[in-house]
Design an enzyme around this catalytic site. Structure first.
Site, PDB file in Angstrom:
ATOM      1  N   ASP A  43     -13.956  -4.582  -1.820  1.00 32.53           N
ATOM      2  CA  ASP A  43     -13.739  -4.243  -0.407  1.00 32.53           C
ATOM      3  C   ASP A  43     -15.055  -4.372   0.371  1.00 32.53           C
ATOM      4  O   ASP A  43     -15.764  -3.382   0.585  1.00 32.53           O
ATOM      5  CB  ASP A  43     -13.221  -2.806  -0.269  1.00 32.53           C
ATOM      6  CG  ASP A  43     -11.856  -2.611  -0.899  1.00 32.53           C
ATOM      7  OD1 ASP A  43     -11.010  -3.491  -0.735  1.00 32.53           O
ATOM      8  OD2 ASP A  43     -11.643  -1.566  -1.539  1.00 32.53           O
TER       9      ASP A  43
ATOM     10  N   ASP B 274       0.866  -1.174   0.000  1.00 33.47           N
ATOM     11  CA  ASP B 274       0.000   0.000   0.000  1.00 33.47           C
ATOM     12  C   ASP B 274       0.905   1.228   0.000  1.00 33.47           C
ATOM     13  O   ASP B 274       1.697   1.422   0.930  1.00 33.47           O
ATOM     14  CB  ASP B 274      -0.894   0.021   1.234  1.00 33.47           C
ATOM     15  CG  ASP B 274      -1.909  -1.100   1.247  1.00 33.47           C
ATOM     16  OD1 ASP B 274      -2.191  -1.648   0.167  1.00 33.47           O
ATOM     17  OD2 ASP B 274      -2.423  -1.441   2.323  1.00 33.47           O
TER      18      ASP B 274
END
Length: 589
Positions: A444, A286
């Site tokens: 998600d 990330d």
């Protein structure tokens, strides 16, 4: 169907378009025009192109890059091996090449359309028929055949008998064929001499099948439901369906053998035990800017990336290029970058993630995926960029796959409402031009408990442990904007729709499990991996090696991804693979 006639060259090459005269947007337009107008490749005009006797250096390789997808990785691999690159700009450049590499990327029909319009098709035929040193990669192998069923039938170059057809997903095998698989060597291929029993990396939905008509060409096969052609060789002409530039050290050995047939690898690749498609272990990074403006790798706890301290700073776990390089050395099968900073004010060419990709791909020879920011946007100067332009720049900078999140949710919602494929969503546009194998949809979801399966219109599961109020069922609500906004669509429904809209793979996260280290959400992963016929990557929750074997044994996940446990060195990648091997699960070593 017969392929393009490989006739003698009897007219001037100067009448053909050159690659150098085509801008990137022009090439994208050429590729789109095929789909919009349902063009079929036609035999090009006959040309007279006489090769000069120019002598190029033995360290120079000619590269046929027609402007589609990630060719940067091939360039980097060639340079890594010590060779310089000369690009093809006209058909004459092909005929003058000492060694020619054709890394075909994308869809068969649009590739043939570009080759025909630029006059390269006949030059390729002449070069190969004269037994000149040639290496085709992926689509560069498929185009040698008579035709393809992809958006077709569409004519190919017609040099090898056979038709390129789609894998059959009805027998339980997921399409696209993505990952590290084994080769069965059929004859002396020369360039495969250093592979041994090692895995190589494939990513494709179409393949050519061996037959009596083409058996003299076939140098190796691979099994994925059926035995398909993994490589061909006749004389100095080679082509491979897999990606050597993405197959680590063993892939570099293939390129080295082609570039210098007399060479021996600097070190003999470790002998493996490859027998089938391996389960993949993926390292995820990330990436965002911290409060000082530096680009760092971070990791969230249920998507919160800030330290629980007085300063509340962004968690800094390292530099993205350095970490990616380390994970490559540690044996990661893929590296995935998630850009969690928008950079919306930057002109497209200045996006920081592009620099990360360019530098990473110089020394990392496994697949790279990038997600975040793959959408239409307007920069601070008022310049508008389509999602297709953004994706194209990522591909050209070193990405092999792009990951779409929120935009895919919006597209799915619109499709469910209208039942119409507009072709305008980023998912549809990118998969149409670059192929569905290049598009990952990142989901998600969070778990929402309900009393019974009829309480909501979405697919529910019976939970092994009751919810906070004794609920026995739950559904998985999809979110957008980094998990901050829930939407009225379930993960099951989203997965089914995005597969239909053109996704080639699903990255399945879970907000409830993110950063907890208690294992993947097995119920969620089983639900989704059983519902679709494309590969599913399990994500969120890994905290021990046993979590990887659990997800592979209890679900149909094709890969498992982790971040924090790798960044913090709590669980090394090699420990994960050693454990999986011990449990009888095939992995690349």
């Amino acid at each position: 169907m017969e392929g393009v006639a490989c006739a003698s060259f009897t007219s001037s090459a100067s009448k053909s378009l050159s690659f150098s005269s085509l801008s990137q947007s022009s090439i994208i337009t050429l590729r789109q025009n095929y789909h919009n107008n349902t063009l079929k490749s036609k035999s090009p005009r006959k040309l007279v192109i006489r090769a000069s006797s120019g002598s190029s250096s033995g360290s120079v390789v000619t590269l046929l890059d027609y402007g589609a997808g990630n060719v940067r990785s091939v360039r980097n691999a060639i340079r890594y091996l010590g060779y310089e690159i000369e690009d093809v700009r006209t058909p004459k450049d092909i005929l003058n090449a000492d060694r020619l590499i054709f890394p075909g990327v994308g869809a068969f029909a649009s590739a043939m359309d570009v080759l025909t319009k630029t006059g390269m098709a006949e030059a390729l035929c002449a070069y190969i028929e004269n037994d000149r040193p040639f290496l085709g990669i992926c689509l560069g192998l498929q185009l040698l055949f008579e035709s393809s069923e992809e958006n077709g039938p569409v004519n190919g170059l017609g040099l090898i008998p056979g038709v390129v057809g789609r894998f059959n997903s009805l027998n339980g095998f997921r399409v696209p064929h993505i990952g590290w698989n084994a080769l069965q060597i059929a004859k002396d291929s020369e360039i495969l001499d250093d592979i041994g029993d090692r895995h190589v990396y494939f990513v494709h939905s179409y393949r050519a099948m061996p037959s009596n008509d083409n058996k003299e060409w076939v140098s190796s096969t691979c099994n994925y439901g059926d035995d398909f052609i993994a490589s061909i060789r006749r004389g100095n002409v080679h082509a491979v369906q897999f990606h050597p530039e993405k197959s680590g050290d063993v892939g570099l050995s293939v390129l080295r053998r082609f570039l210098n047939p007399k060479s021996q690898g600097s070190k003999k690749p470790t002998q493996g035990k490859a027998s089938k498609l391996a389960k993949r272990v993926i390292a995820c990074l990330d990436v965002r800017t911290n409060d000082k403006g530096d680009l760092v790798v971070t990791k969230g706890d249920q998507y919160d990336v800030r330290e629980q301290t007085k300063e509340n700073e962004v968690r800094n776990l390292g530099k993205p290029v350095e970490l990616a390089g380390q994970y490559y050395k540690d044996g990661a099968d893929e590296v995935s970058f998630l850009n969690i900073t928008g950079f919306r004010d930057f002109p497209l060419g200045d996006l920081p993630m592009l620099q990360v990709l360019r530098h990473t791909s110089e020394n990392v020879f496994v697949p790279l995926t990038v997600g975040g920011g793959i959408r239409d946007f307007t920069d601070a100067n008022g310049r508008y960029y389509s999602s297709l332009e953004v994706a194209s720049e990522y591909f050209r900078s070193g990405a092999d796959k792009i990951s779409i999140g929120s935009d895919a949710v919006y597209a799915a919602e619109e499709y469910i409402k209208t039942k119409v494929k507009t072709g305008k969503s980023s998912l549809e546009q990118i998969s149409k031009v670059y192929g569905n194998q290049a598009v990952v949809v990142s989901i998600d979801p969070r778990r929402v408990y309900v009393q019974g399966p009829n309480d909501v219109q979405f697919k529910t599961i019976r939970v092994p442990k009751p919810g906070p109020n004794g609920e026995e069922y739950a559904w998985y609500q999809c979110t957008v904007n980094g998990g901050r906004e829930g939407r009225s669509i379930g993960a099951y429904e989203l997965a089914k729709v995005v597969e239909e809209l053109g996704a080639g793979e699903i990255l399945l996260n879970c907000i409830d499990c993110d950063g907890q280290g208690k294992g993947f959400d097995i119920d969620l992963i089983k639900l989704i991996s059983d519902a679709v016929s494309i590969p599913v990557i399990a994500s969120s929750g890994a905290g021990a090696v046993e979590h990887f074997s659990e997800v592979f044994m209890k679900t149909n996940a094709s890969a498992a991804l982790a971040a924090g446990i790798f960044h913090r060195k709590e669980v090394p990648i090699q420990s994960v693979k050693a454990h999986l091997l011990k449990e009888g699960i095939e992995v690349r070593i």
